[in-house]
Design an enzyme around this catalytic site. Structure first.
Site, PDB file in Angstrom:
ATOM      1  CB  VAL A  23      -0.885   0.205   1.293  1.00 23.20           C
ATOM      2  CG1 VAL A  23      -2.086   1.451   1.297  1.00 23.20           C
ATOM      3  CG2 VAL A  23      -2.183  -0.776   1.106  1.00 23.20           C
ATOM      4  CB  SER A 114     -10.582  -5.650  10.848  1.00 14.98           C
ATOM      5  OG  SER A 114     -10.096  -6.240  11.709  1.00 14.98           O
ATOM      6  CB  ILE A 136      -4.023 -17.104  10.467  1.00 14.63           C
ATOM      7  CG1 ILE A 136      -4.785 -17.384  11.752  1.00 14.63           C
ATOM      8  CG2 ILE A 136      -2.855 -16.954  10.664  1.00 14.63           C
ATOM      9  CD1 ILE A 136      -4.242 -18.566  12.956  1.00 14.63           C
ATOM     10  CG  ASP A 137      -9.041 -17.945  11.876  1.00 15.78           C
ATOM     11  OD1 ASP A 137      -8.207 -18.604  12.479  1.00 15.78           O
ATOM     12  OD2 ASP A 137      -9.742 -16.636  12.592  1.00 15.78           O
ATOM     13  NE  ARG A 227      -2.060 -48.935   8.283  1.00 14.93           N
ATOM     14  CZ  ARG A 227      -0.938 -48.229   8.101  1.00 14.93           C
ATOM     15  NH1 ARG A 227      -0.045 -48.830   8.366  1.00 14.93           N
ATOM     16  NH2 ARG A 227      -0.594 -47.047   7.386  1.00 14.93           N
ATOM     17  CD  GLU A 238      -9.216 -21.344  18.812  1.00 18.64           C
ATOM     18  OE1 GLU A 238      -8.998 -20.731  17.242  1.00 18.64           O
ATOM     19  OE2 GLU A 238      -8.566 -20.839  19.747  1.00 18.64           O
ATOM     20  NE  ARG A 272      -2.373 -13.776  16.026  1.00 17.51           N
ATOM     21  CZ  ARG A 272      -3.619 -13.777  17.594  1.00 17.51           C
ATOM     22  NH1 ARG A 272      -4.873 -13.710  17.274  1.00 17.51           N
ATOM     23  NH2 ARG A 272      -3.297 -12.857  17.986  1.00 17.51           N
TER      24      ARG A 272
END
Ligand code: F6P
Length: 359
Positions: A23, A114, A136-137, A227, A238, A272
């Site tokens: 920006v 936001s 990040i979600d 196995r 979470e 994060r």
């Protein structure tokens, strides 16, 4: 002096700095001073700013302090979750500040809350506002990816690879909890990339007993003689409403008859932080260009989105389209309540591979 303003808000995400850098550079190249707001919407209300450009003869150039920030995690402007911004009186103060600074466009870099804040302000204030999705979600509607997701996934994959090394050495089962709030996206994507044995998602709305039974069955199957695995990795989002330590205790009690140790690791905020990946820097840069040009063309109340080829409005970048924020908010709600086709497809895809994961 013509001015653009930029802020980062909500949970930080790796790549936010790359978006700020874009920006600033694009704003400067268009002859604008760029004012950075400190600590998100709180700083907008309180008038805390920092000039990110300076003048060199006729040129506007980025301040040296901006050089190299694109690589860094977090946000150099600082961020906040601002309950005050829900209040129209505080938003009126923020709008008055923007006018007093001579701002001709505001770029908001952040997640769901936001972007909702940007919409509220845009409907009350004549200054053009564009949002860049960063969280990040990966729970923001109308963008396949938001800034921060790729870096977060790389961090999770690296952490799970490390945990797998020690798990294999000790014949252990690990439950690894990853962030994502109400979204299981990070858990889903990382489970595939780490060859996890199972994944627990909030979108599946399973009961407590179903979750415990599923994890116990997975451990029994994986460690069975037939196995013969020596590591079990279960990725838990979470948003699954059982604390990891409780899940581990409950499962351990059920597999007491086996010679197996069950451990839990909550990755938490580790996911994060960190320098942003190439992909997050790439997406951030391309979002920055389109967002700045949109506000300079007088467009407002919009968000830039990644890689949705037949929706929204096309831009000069084939991968970036713009969407009215109101549409973004609607799709975000549907993503989180499971009524969106995107959420539905994601869960269906994961359910299809549940059996494959444990192979
Ligand atoms: O939205 C990003 C996120 O990291 C979520 O994954 C998590 O639930 C939340 O923020 C944590 O927020 P805070 O850092 O404010 O505790």
């Amino acid at each position: 002096m013509r001015t653009l303003t930029v802020l980062t808000s909500g949970g930080d995400a790796p790549g936010m700095n790359a978006a700020i850098q874009a920006v600033v550079k694009i704003g400067a190249s268009r002859g604008f001073d760029v004012l950075g707001v400190e600590r998100g919407y709180d700083g907008l209300i309180d008038g805390h700013t920092r000039l990110l450009t300076r003048h060199l003869g006729d040129l506007v150039i980025p301040e040296p302090a901006v050089d190299g920030i694109g690589a860094l995690g977090g946000t150099v402007l600082g961020s906040s979750r601002s309950p005050r911004f829900f209040d129209p009186e505080h938003r009126a103060v923020a709008a008055a500040n923007l006018r007093a600074w001579g701002c001709e466009g505001l770029i908001v870099i952040g997640g769901n809350g936001s972007i909702a804040g940007a919409h509220a302000l845009a409907t009350e204030c004549e200054i053009p506002i564009a949002a860049i999705p960063a969280s990040i979600d990966n729970d923001i509607g109308l963008t396949r990816e938001s800034i921060g997701v790729d870096t977060a996934l790389n961090t999770i994959v690296e952490a799970c690879d490390r945990i797998s090394d020690t798990a294999r050495s000790h014949h252990r089962a690990f439950v690894v909890e990853v962030m994502g709030r109400d979204s299981g996206y990070l858990a889903m994507a990382s489970a595939v990339a780490t060859a996890a044995d199972a994944v627990l998602l909030p979108e599946q709305s399973r009961s407590y007993d179903e979750i415990i039974d599923g994890v116990v069955a997975c451990i029994r199957h994986s460690f069975s003689e037939v196995r013969g695995k020596n590591r079990v990795l279960i990725i838990k989002a979470e948003g699954v409403d059982i604390p990891t330590h409780m899940l581990v205790d409950a499962v351990s009690a059920e597999v007491e008859d086996m010679d197996v140790d069950v451990r839990g690791t909550v990755l938490g905020h580790l996911v994060r932080g960190g320098n942003s990946s190439f992909r997050d820097r790439l997406i951030a840069g391309r979002f920055g260009l389109i967002a700045v040009d949109a506000v300079l063309n007088g467009k407002t109340d919009l968000m830039v989105g990644w890689n949705l080829t037949d929706m929204g409005e096309a831009t000069s970048d084939n991968f970036v389209r713009v969407f009215p924020i109101i549409d973004v908010l609607r799709e975000t709600e549907a993503l989180l309540d499971g009524t969106s086709t995107v959420a539905h497809d994601r869960v269906a895809r994961m359910e299809k591979i549940q059996g494959v994961l444990s192979l």
